[in-house]
Design an enzyme around this catalytic site. Sequence first.
Site, PDB file in Angstrom:
ATOM      1  N   ASP A  37      21.574  -8.667 -12.223  1.00 40.53           N
ATOM      2  CA  ASP A  37      22.211  -7.545 -12.907  1.00 40.53           C
ATOM      3  C   ASP A  37      23.720  -7.696 -12.774  1.00 40.53           C
ATOM      4  O   ASP A  37      24.261  -7.667 -11.666  1.00 40.53           O
ATOM      5  CB  ASP A  37      21.736  -6.223 -12.286  1.00 40.53           C
ATOM      6  N   ASP A  48      23.278  -7.658 -20.044  1.00 42.74           N
ATOM      7  CA  ASP A  48      23.799  -7.817 -18.685  1.00 42.74           C
ATOM      8  C   ASP A  48      22.735  -7.927 -17.598  1.00 42.74           C
ATOM      9  O   ASP A  48      23.077  -7.897 -16.407  1.00 42.74           O
ATOM     10  CB  ASP A  48      24.739  -6.656 -18.358  1.00 42.74           C
ATOM     11  N   GLU A  49      21.465  -8.053 -17.961  1.00 47.85           N
ATOM     12  CA  GLU A  49      20.454  -8.200 -16.908  1.00 47.85           C
ATOM     13  C   GLU A  49      19.248  -8.986 -17.421  1.00 47.85           C
ATOM     14  O   GLU A  49      18.959  -9.006 -18.608  1.00 47.85           O
ATOM     15  CB  GLU A  49      20.014  -6.838 -16.361  1.00 47.85           C
TER      16      GLU A  49
END
Length: 377
Positions: A23, A117-118
């Site tokens: 993350d 983003d993850e």
Amino acid sequence: MINIYYFCKVEELGTYRKIIHVDMDAFYASVEQLDNSELRGKPLAVGGGGKRGVVSAASYEARVFGVRSAMPGFKARKLCPDLIFVRPRFDRYQEISSRIRKIFFEYTDMVEPLSLDEAYLDVTENKKGNPSATLIAQEIRKQIFDEIGLTASAGISINKFIAKVASDYNKPNGQKTVNPEEVIEFLEDLDVKKFYGVGKVTQAKMYQMGIYTGKDLKLKSEEFLTQHFGKSGGHYYRIVRGIHLSEVKPNRERKSLAAERTFSENIASEIYMLERLESIAEELQKRLKRSKVAGRTVTLKIRYSDFTLQTRSKTLPYFVSDTDILLETAKELLYQDKMKNSVRLLGISLSNLNTGKEKKKEKEKEEVEIIQLRFDF
């Protein structure tokens, strides 16, 4: 008994799964600070700071003041008078995200992105031949920092659920490993609000029932949880016992693409709405082109000034991605019913995309049509 069955079942596959959840730390805000040195170390929000604006992301300097994503811009300014607002640059975030994913694929092909983003990574068998998921997570985080200049946090465990919870433990720029023998104790000590999938409403309901920790949750029967939380009750019953058999799915299909706008002033005129829909349709077409997809179901999203939400949808007999068709369908949906109030937000989304199974079906359909055309009737 259930715990024993689960662990035995995993061992039958040869080993415990080794799952990493990576993350990125305050991703949008961190990219802005990376590109502009004057923003580094300062409270920053990506989004709109006006009375109608919303925070999309906040830097850790801003979070100290209580600024969070999805917070109204005016409220964020009250909490942090020195807060700097910047407009989002999604093309840049997409570019950085692609570079990060390339790093993931250096370690494993079993990568399931959740957003820009993850992502989940299954490193049970990996390209580096490294038996330690913990060391792999450290290497990945270091490589992201060295090559891109951003920090990431990670959670490592035997399944996706625990890995995701663990990735939030030592943020920012940290990681946490929950080994197989630590899973049950880890879950029992966990506050239920930290269980992924337990929102504020469910958290409040659990607290009212005296369920504060995983240990409290584990004392409740599956029947009790299903009775009070519906289908989610069975999910809670299993995850608190370490049972989450969902595999990392590298070909996770996008379900829809959308574009929307929140207006600085409420709009009551349908003529003005049509003008806004044109720019929204153009933006959606750009996103469809970048993703190389088309879809069949057009949905118009309307949020009124009293914050009530309405959606209107139409499924077309063919796949579309053209701006004109998107706009004409959105117009048709706009005139489908009278406006209940003035409007603060409009959005257009496209679903039933031609990805995966849908794409295969369409290809098979085309092949059938081609074959039929070869014969005289």
